[in-house]
Design an enzyme around this catalytic site. Structure first.
Site, PDB file in Angstrom:
ATOM      1  N   ASP A 156      68.540  57.036 144.246  1.00  0.00           N
ATOM      2  CA  ASP A 156      68.309  57.813 143.030  1.00  0.00           C
ATOM      3  C   ASP A 156      67.273  58.916 143.208  1.00  0.00           C
ATOM      4  OD1 ASP A 156      70.137  56.267 141.720  1.00  0.00           O
ATOM      5  OD2 ASP A 156      68.695  55.157 140.503  1.00  0.00           O
ATOM      6  N   LYS A 211      64.845  58.302 133.587  1.00  0.00           N
ATOM      7  CA  LYS A 211      66.244  58.722 133.484  1.00  0.00           C
ATOM      8  C   LYS A 211      67.021  57.647 132.747  1.00  0.00           C
ATOM      9  CE  LYS A 211      67.988  55.638 136.625  1.00  0.00           C
ATOM     10  NZ  LYS A 211      68.967  54.545 136.308  1.00  0.00           N
TER      11      LYS A 211
END
Length: 304
Positions: free
Chosen positions: A156, A10
């Site tokens: 996350d 990401k």
């Protein structure tokens, strides 16, 4: 069936720190987008309850690895669910023979994402294991249920579990789906590892960015409040960003150490990569709003 699952990276397209809570955690606003590049995790279900990671990661013990922790977390959750739905006799039988549930797996990883790079590698690995084992074990948990488990492994993890580009607030747990432009990126690693505490404990870290709406943030130039600290404390980050900024808008992802530059095409990104300093590690990838993990799962679910 043995399958090899994607565990994508990401980027934090922007990251602003808006405050610090009494417990020491930082409040933030950030925009997550996935890359069509990352680690690969191969899972072979076992007919017992053993969780075995066949490819150790240097510097991380077997039981501390997020891959193993995610597998055991799901395994424990499913065992507790079975116990809660069973009568007293069944509970005794299940508790005495967990292996009868067939919640085991041999797991291996092709590790391509650098540790301490700000690309979410560990969190992505955990999310991939949760989704993959939910599939292999026919557990039937929803993504929301898996995300609730995942938050126990890291802030996350839920965004990787839910699989859609997202605007995150709070400590990263408040997620709102977003659709940023899907650009091409050159992601560069300076060959060092940066620990998150090294950035978040720095007294000069900006912690008072104004809270703004997502539309307002999308219209403003993207920045990362952690970048000045990373550039100050890590010379290689400063050198890498200074080089990349000569070609394109560039910034730090997460707390680093990776930096990225954005491009309109793959060819233009690769052209710059070919001019990179010899000491730089890097790759070119496409930003995507739907995680490759979810695309892969949909494909195999459709195939039955």
């Amino acid at each position: 069936m043995t399958l090899t699952w994607p565990s994508p990276a990401k980027l934090n397209l922007f990251l602003y720190i808006t405050g610090r809570r009494p417990d020491g955690y930082h409040e933030l606003q950030t925009l997550f987008q996935f890359l069509d590049y990352g680690d690969e995790i191969t899972i072979a279900p076992r007919q017992d309850n053993q969780i075995r990671l066949l490819t150790p990661v240097n510097g991380v013990t077997h039981d501390d690895n997020l891959i193993v922790r995610a597998a055991r977390l799901l395994q424990d959750h499913l065992l507790r669910r079975h116990l809660a739905n069973s009568n007293e006799t069944d509970r005794h039988m299940i508790a005495a023979s967990v292996a009868a549930l067939h919640y085991g797996a041999d797991i291996s990883i092709n590790k391509r994402l650098p540790m301490g790079g700000g690309l979410g590698g560990g969190s992505s690995n955990a999310a991939t294991v949760l989704i993959a084992l939910n599939y292999h074990w026919n557990a039937g948990l929803s993504d929301d249920e898996l995300a609730q488990l995942g938050i126990r492994l890291g802030a996350d993890v839920p965004v990787f579990v839910k699989g859609h580009a997202a605007f995150a607030e709070g400590i990263g747990e408040k997620l709102q789906p977003a659709c940023p432009e899907e650009k091409w990126f050159l992601v560069a690693h300076p060959g060092i590892e940066i620990s998150t505490p090294a950035i978040f404990t720095d007294p000069e870290l900006k912690r008072d960015s104004p809270i703004r709406t997502l539309p307002a943030l999308l219209q403003a130039p993207y920045k990362n409040d952690c970048e000045p600290i990373a550039r100050k404390r890590f010379r290689k980050v400063e050198e890498l960003l200074s080089w990349l900024l000569e070609y394109t808008p560039s910034r730090l992802t997460g707390t680093g150490a990776c930096v990225f530059g954005e491009f309109e095409s793959e060819a233009s990104a690769r052209k710059v990569l070919n001019q990179a300093p010899e000491w730089m590690q890097g790759f070119v990838a496409h930003g995507v709003n739907i995680s490759p993990l979810h695309t892969f799962r949909c494909k195999h679910t459709a195939l039955g």
